[in-house]
Design a protein around this motif. Structure first.
Motif, PDB file in Angstrom:
ATOM      1  N   ASN A   1      64.665  40.538  39.142  1.00 14.18           N
ATOM      2  CA  ASN A   1      63.397  40.670  39.871  1.00 14.18           C
ATOM      3  C   ASN A   1      63.534  41.215  41.287  1.00 14.18           C
ATOM      4  O   ASN A   1      62.569  41.251  42.029  1.00 14.18           O
ATOM      5  CB  ASN A   1      62.621  39.349  39.898  1.00 14.18           C
ATOM      6  CG  ASN A   1      62.248  38.910  38.508  1.00 14.18           C
ATOM      7  OD1 ASN A   1      61.914  39.735  37.665  1.00 14.18           O
ATOM      8  ND2 ASN A   1      62.317  37.622  38.254  1.00 14.18           N
ATOM      9  N   ASP A   2      64.720  41.596  41.707  1.00 14.45           N
ATOM     10  CA  ASP A   2      64.935  42.201  43.018  1.00 14.45           C
ATOM     11  C   ASP A   2      65.096  43.717  42.836  1.00 14.45           C
ATOM     12  O   ASP A   2      65.558  44.180  41.797  1.00 14.45           O
ATOM     13  CB  ASP A   2      66.204  41.649  43.683  1.00 14.45           C
ATOM     14  CG  ASP A   2      66.133  40.149  43.933  1.00 14.45           C
ATOM     15  OD1 ASP A   2      65.013  39.612  44.053  1.00 14.45           O
ATOM     16  OD2 ASP A   2      67.202  39.522  44.004  1.00 14.45           O
TER      17      ASP A   2
ATOM     18  N   THR B   1      64.015  41.493  47.855  1.00 17.88           N
ATOM     19  CA  THR B   1      63.993  40.364  46.932  1.00 17.88           C
ATOM     20  C   THR B   1      62.580  40.096  46.431  1.00 17.88           C
ATOM     21  O   THR B   1      61.587  40.527  47.018  1.00 17.88           O
ATOM     22  CB  THR B   1      64.526  39.086  47.590  1.00 17.88           C
ATOM     23  OG1 THR B   1      63.601  38.660  48.598  1.00 17.88           O
ATOM     24  CG2 THR B   1      65.907  39.290  48.196  1.00 17.88           C
ATOM     25  N   SER B   2      62.499  39.346  45.349  1.00 17.31           N
ATOM     26  CA  SER B   2      61.200  38.985  44.770  1.00 17.31           C
ATOM     27  C   SER B   2      60.426  38.050  45.691  1.00 17.31           C
ATOM     28  O   SER B   2      59.216  37.911  45.556  1.00 17.31           O
ATOM     29  CB  SER B   2      61.397  38.341  43.400  1.00 17.31           C
ATOM     30  OG  SER B   2      62.207  37.187  43.518  1.00 17.31           O
ATOM     31  N   THR B   3      61.096  37.441  46.684  1.00 16.10           N
ATOM     32  CA  THR B   3      60.421  36.558  47.651  1.00 16.10           C
ATOM     33  C   THR B   3      59.943  37.323  48.879  1.00 16.10           C
ATOM     34  O   THR B   3      59.346  36.732  49.787  1.00 16.10           O
ATOM     35  CB  THR B   3      61.366  35.423  48.099  1.00 16.10           C
ATOM     36  OG1 THR B   3      62.529  35.988  48.706  1.00 16.10           O
ATOM     37  CG2 THR B   3      61.779  34.554  46.913  1.00 16.10           C
ATOM     38  N   GLY B   4      60.234  38.638  48.953  1.00 10.03           N
ATOM     39  CA  GLY B   4      59.751  39.453  50.065  1.00 10.03           C
ATOM     40  C   GLY B   4      60.771  39.693  51.154  1.00 10.03           C
ATOM     41  O   GLY B   4      60.476  40.396  52.128  1.00 10.03           O
ATOM     42  N   ASN B   5      61.961  39.150  51.038  1.00  4.42           N
ATOM     43  CA  ASN B   5      62.988  39.385  52.051  1.00  4.42           C
ATOM     44  C   ASN B   5      63.670  40.719  51.794  1.00  4.42           C
ATOM     45  O   ASN B   5      63.768  41.182  50.653  1.00  4.42           O
ATOM     46  CB  ASN B   5      64.036  38.269  52.037  1.00  4.42           C
ATOM     47  CG  ASN B   5      63.470  36.954  52.517  1.00  4.42           C
ATOM     48  OD1 ASN B   5      62.387  36.907  53.095  1.00  4.42           O
ATOM     49  ND2 ASN B   5      64.180  35.865  52.261  1.00  4.42           N
TER      50      ASN B   5
ATOM     51  N   ASN C   1      63.126  37.495  56.601  1.00  3.46           N
ATOM     52  CA  ASN C   1      62.302  38.645  56.222  1.00  3.46           C
ATOM     53  C   ASN C   1      63.091  39.937  56.305  1.00  3.46           C
ATOM     54  O   ASN C   1      62.973  40.802  55.455  1.00  3.46           O
ATOM     55  CB  ASN C   1      61.045  38.731  57.111  1.00  3.46           C
ATOM     56  CG  ASN C   1      60.048  37.651  56.778  1.00  3.46           C
ATOM     57  OD1 ASN C   1      60.088  37.066  55.720  1.00  3.46           O
ATOM     58  ND2 ASN C   1      59.162  37.386  57.720  1.00  3.46           N
TER      59      ASN C   1
END
Length: 181
Positions: free
Chosen positions: A142-143, A159-163, A174
């Motif tokens: 997912n990245d 990354t999938s978390t936005g970083n 971030n």
């Protein structure tokens, strides 16, 4: 010749041809321009025009193989080795029905120049090649990963978390930049 059903014709009352233009063998093979078809459909003869598949006699041409070896889908006048034409959304599907890799390989002179593919568990990828200096973009767990060595070493990761990580594969911020060693 024996062992086939042949269809012959004469033009303007002329003599019949010794070689029928169309035959069906006792084995069920169909020959156009040959009395000895070696497959279910064999088309032989002088290349004077394309082989075309039509929806109906006055309808749309569905496909054509031209005398240069070009295949047209949705066109009866292909200008490239594969020419896909039509209205609306168009797609080409390459489907590996098991867990193997599916890909499009763009090569020139036998050298791989770009690849787009899906590699099972390792994710989707686009690469400019497989050697050092070649750009690769892939989806991995997912990245989104960018690398410059054919895809093996991540250089930039979203990354999938936005970083976003530069020089690190696990950014905790971030924007996480690491010089490395």
């Amino acid at each position: 010749p024996t062992g086939y059903l042949g269809f012959e014709s004469a033009i303007n009352g002329g003599a019949y041809s010794a070689t029928p233009p169309f035959v069906i063998t006792t084995g069920g093979n169909i020959g156009i321009g040959t009395t000895a078809p070696d497959s279910r459909l064999s088309v032989r003869g002088a290349a004077t025009g394309p082989i075309q598949v039509w929806q109906n006699s006055s309808g749309t041409g569905l496909a054509a193989f031209d005398v240069n070896g070009n295949l047209g889908i949705g066109t009866t006048g292909p200008s490239h080795k594969l020419d896909v034409s039509g209205a609306g959304a168009l797609g080409v599907e390459i489907d590996s029905t098991d867990s193997n890799t599916s890909y499009l390989d763009f090569s020139r002179g036998g050298t791989r120049n770009a690849v787009i593919g899906v590699a099972g568990a390792t994710g989707d990828w686009i690469t400019g090649g497989t050697t050092a200096g070649d750009l690769a973009v892939r989806v991995q767990t997912n990245d989104i990963v960018f690398s410059q060595d054919g895809g093996t070493t991540p250089h930039v990761i979203f990354t999938s978390t936005g970083n976003v990580g530069i020089g690190t594969t696990g950014p905790g911020l971030n924007l996480d930049v690491s010089k490395g060693s």
